[in-house]
Design a protein around this motif. Structure first.
Motif, mmCIF file in Angstrom:
data_model
loop_
_atom_site.group_PDB
_atom_site.id
_atom_site.type_symbol
_atom_site.label_atom_id
_atom_site.label_comp_id
_atom_site.label_asym_id
_atom_site.label_seq_id
_atom_site.Cartn_x
_atom_site.Cartn_y
_atom_site.Cartn_z
ATOM 1 N N TYR A 64 0.841 -1.208 0.000
ATOM 2 C CA TYR A 64 0.000 0.000 0.000
ATOM 3 C C TYR A 64 0.876 1.258 0.000
ATOM 4 O O TYR A 64 0.578 2.244 -0.685
ATOM 5 C CB TYR A 64 -0.890 -0.053 1.244
ATOM 6 C CG TYR A 64 -1.837 1.105 1.426
ATOM 7 C CD1 TYR A 64 -2.546 1.652 0.354
ATOM 8 C CD2 TYR A 64 -2.062 1.631 2.699
ATOM 9 C CE1 TYR A 64 -3.436 2.698 0.547
ATOM 10 C CE2 TYR A 64 -2.948 2.674 2.890
ATOM 11 C CZ TYR A 64 -3.628 3.215 1.813
ATOM 12 O OH TYR A 64 -4.506 4.249 2.001
ATOM 13 N N ALA A 65 1.977 1.181 0.747
ATOM 14 C CA ALA A 65 2.818 2.373 0.900
ATOM 15 C C ALA A 65 3.736 2.606 -0.292
ATOM 16 O O ALA A 65 4.025 3.750 -0.650
ATOM 17 C CB ALA A 65 3.648 2.262 2.175
ATOM 18 N N VAL B 49 -0.718 6.492 -0.617
ATOM 19 C CA VAL B 49 -1.216 6.580 0.758
ATOM 20 C C VAL B 49 -1.714 7.991 1.058
ATOM 21 O O VAL B 49 -0.990 8.963 0.869
ATOM 22 C CB VAL B 49 -0.097 6.214 1.756
ATOM 23 C CG1 VAL B 49 -0.588 6.390 3.172
ATOM 24 C CG2 VAL B 49 0.353 4.777 1.528
ATOM 25 N N ASP B 50 -2.964 8.058 1.524
ATOM 26 C CA ASP B 50 -3.500 9.319 2.026
ATOM 27 C C ASP B 50 -3.462 9.232 3.550
ATOM 28 O O ASP B 50 -4.137 8.375 4.131
ATOM 29 C CB ASP B 50 -4.932 9.511 1.529
ATOM 30 C CG ASP B 50 -5.573 10.759 2.138
ATOM 31 O OD1 ASP B 50 -4.837 11.593 2.680
ATOM 32 O OD2 ASP B 50 -6.807 10.875 2.062
ATOM 33 N N GLU B 53 -6.847 9.022 5.393
ATOM 34 C CA GLU B 53 -7.544 7.741 5.180
ATOM 35 C C GLU B 53 -6.863 6.626 5.946
ATOM 36 O O GLU B 53 -7.516 5.756 6.537
ATOM 37 C CB GLU B 53 -7.537 7.398 3.688
ATOM 38 C CG GLU B 53 -8.724 7.939 2.945
ATOM 39 C CD GLU B 53 -8.811 7.377 1.547
ATOM 40 O OE1 GLU B 53 -8.196 6.337 1.276
ATOM 41 O OE2 GLU B 53 -9.490 8.001 0.718
ATOM 42 N N LEU B 54 -5.532 6.669 5.908
ATOM 43 C CA LEU B 54 -4.761 5.646 6.622
ATOM 44 C C LEU B 54 -5.050 5.707 8.122
ATOM 45 O O LEU B 54 -5.262 4.673 8.773
ATOM 46 C CB LEU B 54 -3.265 5.873 6.371
ATOM 47 C CG LEU B 54 -2.298 4.944 7.085
ATOM 48 C CD1 LEU B 54 -2.407 3.519 6.555
ATOM 49 C CD2 LEU B 54 -0.858 5.426 6.925
#
Lengths: 275, 256
Positions: A64-65, B49-50, B53-54
């Protein structure tokens, strides 16, 4: 009197119990205790799934990152860090349980030094930690990085074994510190998650900046994990392995020193549990 | 106020006052904060990645962790204190007492989890927005209610086995992954994505994200959040009856 002497001499062992036998016995009893706490069903239905799921979760965080590269990077780190569950959190119970059961003073009054007994008991968790890492590699390396990654990580298995030892040394230091605190559960878990954060498992240690990068090298796993990554990437790994040995030895020394100090303090003040 | 409501309220208050905080700190603060930090530090060109949101996802991770380690172990706690049989033999319905305790435990967890992720996301430079505050509050309440019901289900399950702690250790991560709480489901293998439908927190996350972004609340998510929570409730009731029946029949309520 003669009969009593004869009975006494016959009940005595034929030879003095060697110290090594005593340590072996401590390790064997620790294995027996482990098998009671973690029977086969628990290992199959709890320990093994946790290894697979935790490593997968951290790998997906990396995905994800930072995309696929992040996933492979995080997988390698997570496979190494997973062993801290056994070598830090569970291992610390070998000494913390003595306090809970109020038997610590008996071990302290024995002829064998407490740090040596604790170390002998810890070995089963060191082995478990190594097996956890190996399991993660065997089951997940192919989906998260391909056959090449699997083969390179298997080649790095001796470094994983070293990491199991150095994290055990870290666990000993953490457990020794937690022994005198009421927050032992919190301390051991905090130490485990600190390792995850600092050792460069999911994010590279360059994220800490130049000074931070050197500071996190004082944490176990960090240097060994760099060595594993070098083995995977084909770079020089020996220097990082040696650094990991030095760092692990320092944590071991700290753990032993804490136990020895606590022993002396307990004898001097009569505050056995030091709470 | 009816007797049941009084018992519910009293149970919730007792739970909030008496429950230990060590595991709550680990599951509600340390774990989500560590996951949030490593993900933010690992951000690179390949990811999307926001931070807000994370952080919202990590709040649900914390809520799930505390549901397992706190609410799920409420009945085990009563048993280890030797008060399970006493509570069971009182005039007030034990189900009401358990529901009160589950809600108290979950609310207590919220007090730990929400400030953690709020501060962490603010430090990351992007606080969690609530562009539709009413919808956000409604979704948050629904998520807390759903977590409480699931906690009751876990409590009834955990009290039936000696291996509750071991189950708890393994039970946290499947929902972290399959619930799509943090990692988008689109990143998971296709074969496992449908499993998210059975996780109520997945629908709760969808509602919270929508309210945070200010987009219309998806009706399907509300419906499925209610449906999954209802299924958990029915399963909890069945397990609860079985636990009480077995305890009474074999006299093993206090035995471990």
């Amino acid at each position: 009197v003669a009969d009593a002497r004869a009975a006494s001499s016959s009940s005595r062992p034929s030879r003095p119990q060697p110290v090594l036998d005593a340590y072996r016995l401590a390790a064997q009893l620790a294995i027996r205790n482990y098998r009671v706490q973690f029977p086969r069903g628990v290992i199959l239905l709890s320990v093994l799934p946790r290894v697979v799921l935790q490593v997968s979760f951290l790998s997906y965080l990396g995905y994800y990152a930072n995309g696929r590269d992040g996933r492979t990077f995080a997988f390698v780190g997570a496979a190494a860090q997973i062993m801290a569950i056994a070598t830090v959190a569970k291992g610390a119970d070998t000494i913390l349980d003595e306090r809970v059961q109020d038997t610590l003073y008996r071990v302290r009054l024995g002829m064998l030094p407490l740090p040596a007994i604790v170390a002998a008991r810890w070995l089963v968790y060191t082995l478990e930690g190594f097996c956890m890492a190996l399991t993660a590699v065997l089951l997940l390396a192919v989906p998260f990085g391909g056959v090449h990654l699997l083969l390179r990580l298997l080649a790095a298995a001796p470094i994983f074994a070293l990491l199991a030892l150095t994290t055990s040394a870290f666990g000993l230091a953490v457990g020794s510190f937690a022994l005198t605190q009421r927050l032992d559960v919190l301390i051991t878990n905090f130490a485990m998650y600190s390792l995850l954060l600092l050792c460069g498992a999911v994010a590279p240690i360059s994220a800490f900046g130049t000074v931070g990068e050197w500071l996190v090298r004082l944490v176990p796993i960090t240097n060994g994990l760099l060595a594993v990554r070098h083995v995977v990437g084909g770079g020089p790994w020996l220097g990082d392995v040696l650094l990991e040995v030095v760092v692990g030895s320092a944590w071991l020394g700290l753990g032993v020193a804490l136990l020895v100090w606590q022993d002396r303090h307990a004898r001097r003040t009569g505050a056995d549990q030091l709470l | 106020m009816t007797a049941a409501a009084r018992a519910f309220l009293a149970s919730a208050i007792v739970q909030v006052r008496t429950q230990g905080s060590k595991l709550l700190v680990v599951a509600g603060i340390v774990q989500p904060a560590a996951f949030l930090a490593i993900t933010l530090m690992a951000r690179g060109r390949g990811g999307h990645v926001d931070p807000a949101e994370l952080a919202l996802g990590m709040a649900l991770v914390g809520l799930w962790g505390t549901t397992i380690w706190q609410t799920g172990l409420v009945l085990n706690g009563e048993r280890s204190l030797g008060t399970l049989a006493l509570v069971l033999s009182r005039p007030a319905s034990f189900a009401v007492v358990l529901a009160g305790k589950a809600v108290g435990s979950t609310l207590r967890a919220v007090v730990f989890v929400v400030p953690t992720v709020a501060v962490a996301s603010a430090l990351a430079g992007k606080p969690i927005p609530a562009r539709s505050p009413l919808a956000f509050a409604g979704a948050a309440l629904a998520v807390v209610a759903s977590a409480s019901v699931f906690g009751m289900l876990l409590g009834c399950l955990f009290v039936l086995t000696r291996s509750a702690i071991r189950i708890a250790e393994a039970a946290t991560y499947p929902v972290f992954i399959l619930g799509g709480l943090v990692v988008p489901l689109s990143l998971l293998p296709r074969g496992v994505r449908p499993l998210a439908d059975a996780v109520s927190l997945h629908w709760g996350a969808e509602l919270l994200h929508a309210a945070s972004a200010g987009t219309p609340q998806p009706g399907r998510a509300w419906l499925l959040l209610a449906a999954t929570t209802a299924v958990y409730g029915v399963a909890a009731a069945l397990l609860f009856n079985r636990m009480v029946d077995r305890g009474r029949r074999t006299g093993s309520l206090e035995l471990f």
